[in-house]
Design a protein around this motif. Structure first.
Motif, PDB file in Angstrom:
ATOM      1  N   PRO A  10     -14.163  59.711 -11.460  1.00 37.82           N
ATOM      2  CA  PRO A  10     -13.945  58.506 -12.271  1.00 37.82           C
ATOM      3  C   PRO A  10     -12.489  58.071 -12.187  1.00 37.82           C
ATOM      4  N   MET A  11     -12.264  56.780 -12.351  1.00 40.18           N
ATOM      5  CA  MET A  11     -10.902  56.260 -12.351  1.00 40.18           C
ATOM      6  C   MET A  11     -10.160  56.811 -13.564  1.00 40.18           C
ATOM      7  N   SER A  12      -9.016  57.420 -13.356  1.00 41.80           N
ATOM      8  CA  SER A  12      -8.295  58.102 -14.433  1.00 41.80           C
ATOM      9  C   SER A  12      -6.881  57.546 -14.571  1.00 41.80           C
ATOM     10  N   ARG A  13      -6.169  58.070 -15.570  1.00 43.64           N
ATOM     11  CA  ARG A  13      -4.772  57.691 -15.765  1.00 43.64           C
ATOM     12  C   ARG A  13      -3.943  58.032 -14.529  1.00 43.64           C
ATOM     13  N   PHE A  14      -4.245  59.157 -13.885  1.00 43.67           N
ATOM     14  CA  PHE A  14      -3.530  59.532 -12.665  1.00 43.67           C
ATOM     15  C   PHE A  14      -3.724  58.490 -11.571  1.00 43.67           C
ATOM     16  N   HIS A  15      -4.958  58.031 -11.381  1.00 41.86           N
ATOM     17  CA  HIS A  15      -5.228  57.042 -10.342  1.00 41.86           C
ATOM     18  C   HIS A  15      -4.487  55.736 -10.618  1.00 41.86           C
ATOM     19  N   ARG A  16      -4.464  55.333 -11.881  1.00 39.90           N
ATOM     20  CA  ARG A  16      -3.776  54.091 -12.222  1.00 39.90           C
ATOM     21  C   ARG A  16      -2.268  54.224 -11.993  1.00 39.90           C
ATOM     22  N   LYS A  17      -1.714  55.390 -12.352  1.00 44.75           N
ATOM     23  CA  LYS A  17      -0.288  55.612 -12.119  1.00 44.75           C
ATOM     24  C   LYS A  17       0.018  55.628 -10.628  1.00 44.75           C
ATOM     25  N   LEU A  18      -0.853  56.264  -9.840  1.00 45.08           N
ATOM     26  CA  LEU A  18      -0.667  56.294  -8.394  1.00 45.08           C
ATOM     27  C   LEU A  18      -0.749  54.893  -7.808  1.00 45.08           C
ATOM     28  N   LEU A  19      -1.681  54.086  -8.327  1.00 47.47           N
ATOM     29  CA  LEU A  19      -1.826  52.716  -7.846  1.00 47.47           C
ATOM     30  C   LEU A  19      -0.550  51.914  -8.104  1.00 47.47           C
ATOM     31  N   VAL A  20       0.040  52.074  -9.286  1.00 43.09           N
ATOM     32  CA  VAL A  20       1.289  51.378  -9.601  1.00 43.09           C
ATOM     33  C   VAL A  20       2.406  51.845  -8.669  1.00 43.09           C
ATOM     34  N   GLU A 209      -3.774  75.327  -1.386  1.00 42.13           N
ATOM     35  CA  GLU A 209      -2.915  74.352  -2.049  1.00 42.13           C
ATOM     36  C   GLU A 209      -3.710  73.114  -2.446  1.00 42.13           C
ATOM     37  N   ALA A 210      -4.623  72.697  -1.572  1.00 45.92           N
ATOM     38  CA  ALA A 210      -5.447  71.526  -1.874  1.00 45.92           C
ATOM     39  C   ALA A 210      -6.354  71.800  -3.068  1.00 45.92           C
ATOM     40  N   ARG A 211      -6.938  72.992  -3.125  1.00 43.71           N
ATOM     41  CA  ARG A 211      -7.800  73.359  -4.264  1.00 43.71           C
ATOM     42  C   ARG A 211      -7.037  73.305  -5.576  1.00 43.71           C
ATOM     43  N   GLU A 212      -5.847  73.898  -5.585  1.00 42.85           N
ATOM     44  CA  GLU A 212      -5.047  73.934  -6.804  1.00 42.85           C
ATOM     45  C   GLU A 212      -4.601  72.531  -7.205  1.00 42.85           C
ATOM     46  N   LEU A 213      -4.273  71.704  -6.225  1.00 44.64           N
ATOM     47  CA  LEU A 213      -3.837  70.338  -6.499  1.00 44.64           C
ATOM     48  C   LEU A 213      -4.973  69.522  -7.106  1.00 44.64           C
ATOM     49  N   ILE A 214      -6.166  69.637  -6.556  1.00 45.35           N
ATOM     50  CA  ILE A 214      -7.327  68.920  -7.094  1.00 45.35           C
ATOM     51  C   ILE A 214      -7.626  69.382  -8.515  1.00 45.35           C
ATOM     52  N   ARG A 215      -7.513  70.690  -8.745  1.00 45.52           N
ATOM     53  CA  ARG A 215      -7.762  71.232 -10.082  1.00 45.52           C
ATOM     54  C   ARG A 215      -6.755  70.695 -11.092  1.00 45.52           C
ATOM     55  N   SER A 216      -5.470  70.669 -10.718  1.00 43.87           N
ATOM     56  CA  SER A 216      -4.440  70.245 -11.662  1.00 43.87           C
ATOM     57  C   SER A 216      -4.441  68.740 -11.898  1.00 43.87           C
ATOM     58  N   VAL A 217      -4.812  67.972 -10.884  1.00 39.33           N
ATOM     59  CA  VAL A 217      -4.764  66.514 -11.006  1.00 39.33           C
ATOM     60  C   VAL A 217      -6.058  65.937 -11.571  1.00 39.33           C
ATOM     61  N   LEU A 218      -7.187  66.393 -11.036  1.00 42.22           N
ATOM     62  CA  LEU A 218      -8.481  65.833 -11.435  1.00 42.22           C
ATOM     63  C   LEU A 218      -9.234  66.717 -12.418  1.00 42.22           C
ATOM     64  N   GLY A 219      -8.768  67.956 -12.627  1.00 47.88           N
ATOM     65  CA  GLY A 219      -9.469  68.869 -13.534  1.00 47.88           C
ATOM     66  C   GLY A 219     -10.814  69.298 -13.003  1.00 47.88           C
ATOM     67  N   ALA A 220     -10.965  69.313 -11.679  1.00 44.50           N
ATOM     68  CA  ALA A 220     -12.248  69.669 -11.057  1.00 44.50           C
ATOM     69  C   ALA A 220     -12.052  70.861 -10.137  1.00 44.50           C
ATOM     70  N   ASP A 221     -13.036  71.741 -10.105  1.00 47.09           N
ATOM     71  CA  ASP A 221     -13.013  72.902  -9.218  1.00 47.09           C
ATOM     72  C   ASP A 221     -13.787  72.588  -7.946  1.00 47.09           C
TER      73      ASP A 221
END
Length: 399
Positions: A10-20, A209-221
């Protein structure tokens, strides 16, 4: 390469910040490339530029963009998006400050070339990072917003240039070129803390590193196996010559013709807008700059209905109809050189508004943005409707 947890997120605050943050680059690029059109008026007088030298000052950034996109796009695949994402803005910042102290035309030309090199680098960097993090259903809209930001930056350049001319008539062009440094600092602040692309990490064997990054940014495993399996959709790397054979040759020819028809008249308006309007009887320093700002505003406004229509009407019909409508005002200007002021400004404005869809498609085509309900419709001339280039939007890396 597709990572399902990113594609369907889903579109999240992170995605909106990245878009800006990613849109800040195009905004700065539009500003940098347009401000020189305003600065050329005073620069030509102060540095005693000939017509050919003034033209070279205007296009030197475009030449730099060619080499920047060619070289840095490849380098970004090697060292990562995040590193180059910051370096190119630093070059823009330093080049903008140095331009204010240029003593002759050749110094300006060299600095504008370096600025263009960094701008050409930012296009593949920022759009790659955005598309590789953005959910599939939002990708087309996100890329549309970045091109709107570009036009906004161009419009701001003409407005700022006009205000600087009023505030400091003597040497105003130096302040105009230096003003880009302020925008560069702003965008650098926006981009602080932007994470690396997980797709790039996986492609380069840094799966954990990619797994940990996805977990920390999107909260998904996501498991190692899933990420490794996603690599199977990547077409093997090939040589640069692969772009000039078979399927990819048809794509290269298509975008080359498309970009040529879109870019040449658009950049003539942006870089030499005040001078062009001056040739039709406008005052370059006042009406010319404000008229160019109006034209840039309409470039931006034309993107808004285009973003909706590209998903309802389709890419191919939009590009066909847009180019047809863009041709009419250019023909009027070419055949009616002594047209009234209202007709001239109206033709420039109509061209700018109709250019909205091709402006967005400049970035949608190479980034392979899918249609919201599935793969892109008619995205490439060599595929039937509803098909997608093999392996997805980031499927081929030629080295």
């Amino acid at each position: 390469m597709k990572i399902d947890v990113i594609e369907e997120a889903p579109m999240s605050r992170f995605h909106r910040k990245l878009l800006v943050a990613c849109s800040g680059g195009p905004l700065l690029d539009g500003y940098l490339l347009s401000i020189v059109g305003v600065a050329l008026i005073g620069m030509t007088h102060d540095l005693h530029l000939s017509t050919s030298t003034a033209a070279l000052v205007g296009v030197s950034a475009m030449i730099g963009m060619f080499f920047g996109g060619l070289v840095i796009g490849w380098l970004t695949d090697l060292v990562g998006r995040r590193v180059m994402y910051t370096i190119d803005l630093t070059v823009l910042l330093v080049g903008s400050v140095a331009s204010a102290f240029a003593a002759n035309a050749w110094q300006v030309i060299v600095l504008r070339f370096l600025i263009g090199f960094a701008i050409g680098a930012d296009y593949p960097i920022a759009t790659s990072l955005l598309t590789e993090w953005c959910p599939r259903r939002e990708r087309g809209r996100a890329l549309g917003i970045t091109i709107v930001a570009w036009y906004f930056g161009a419009m701001a350049a003409y407005a700022v240039g006009y205000l600087i001319t009023l505030a400091a008539p003597a040497g105003a062009w130096r302040w105009m070129l230096a003003s880009s440094a302020v925008v560069s600092l702003f965008v650098l602040a926006l981009r602080h803390g932007t994470p690396e692309s997980p797709r790039w990490l996986v492609e380069n064997g840094r799966v954990d590193e990619a797994r940990e990054l996805i977990r920390s940014v999107l909260g998904a495993d996501v498991s190692r196996e899933q990420l490794l399996a996603s690599r199977t959709t990547v077409i093997r790397s090939g040589s640069l010559s692969a772009l000039f054979r078979g399927l990819y040759l048809r794509r290269v020819l298509f975008v080359s013709v498309f970009y040529t028809c879109q870019v040449i008249p658009m950049w003539a308006m942006y870089i030499f807008g005040p001078q062009l309007l001056g040739a039709f009887g406008f005052n370059e320093n006042t009406v010319g700059n404000l008229g160019s700002a109006l034209v840039s505003l309409l470039f931006m406004l034309g993107c808004i209905p285009a973003m909706r229509m590209l998903d309802t009407v389709g890419r191919r019909p939009m590009i066909t109809w847009s180019f047809g409508l863009m041709t009419i005002p250019l023909l009027v200007l070419g055949l009616w050189s002594n047209a009234p002021v209202e007709i001239v400004l109206g033709c420039f404005s109509l061209y700018a508004f109709f250019a909205g869809a091709p402006g967005i498609l400049e970035w949608l085509y190479p980034n392979g943005s899918p249609h919201p309900s599935g793969p892109p419709r008619s995205a490439w001339p060599s595929h039937s409707a509803g098909s997608e280039p093999p392996g997805g939007p980031t499927s081929c890396r030629c080295h």
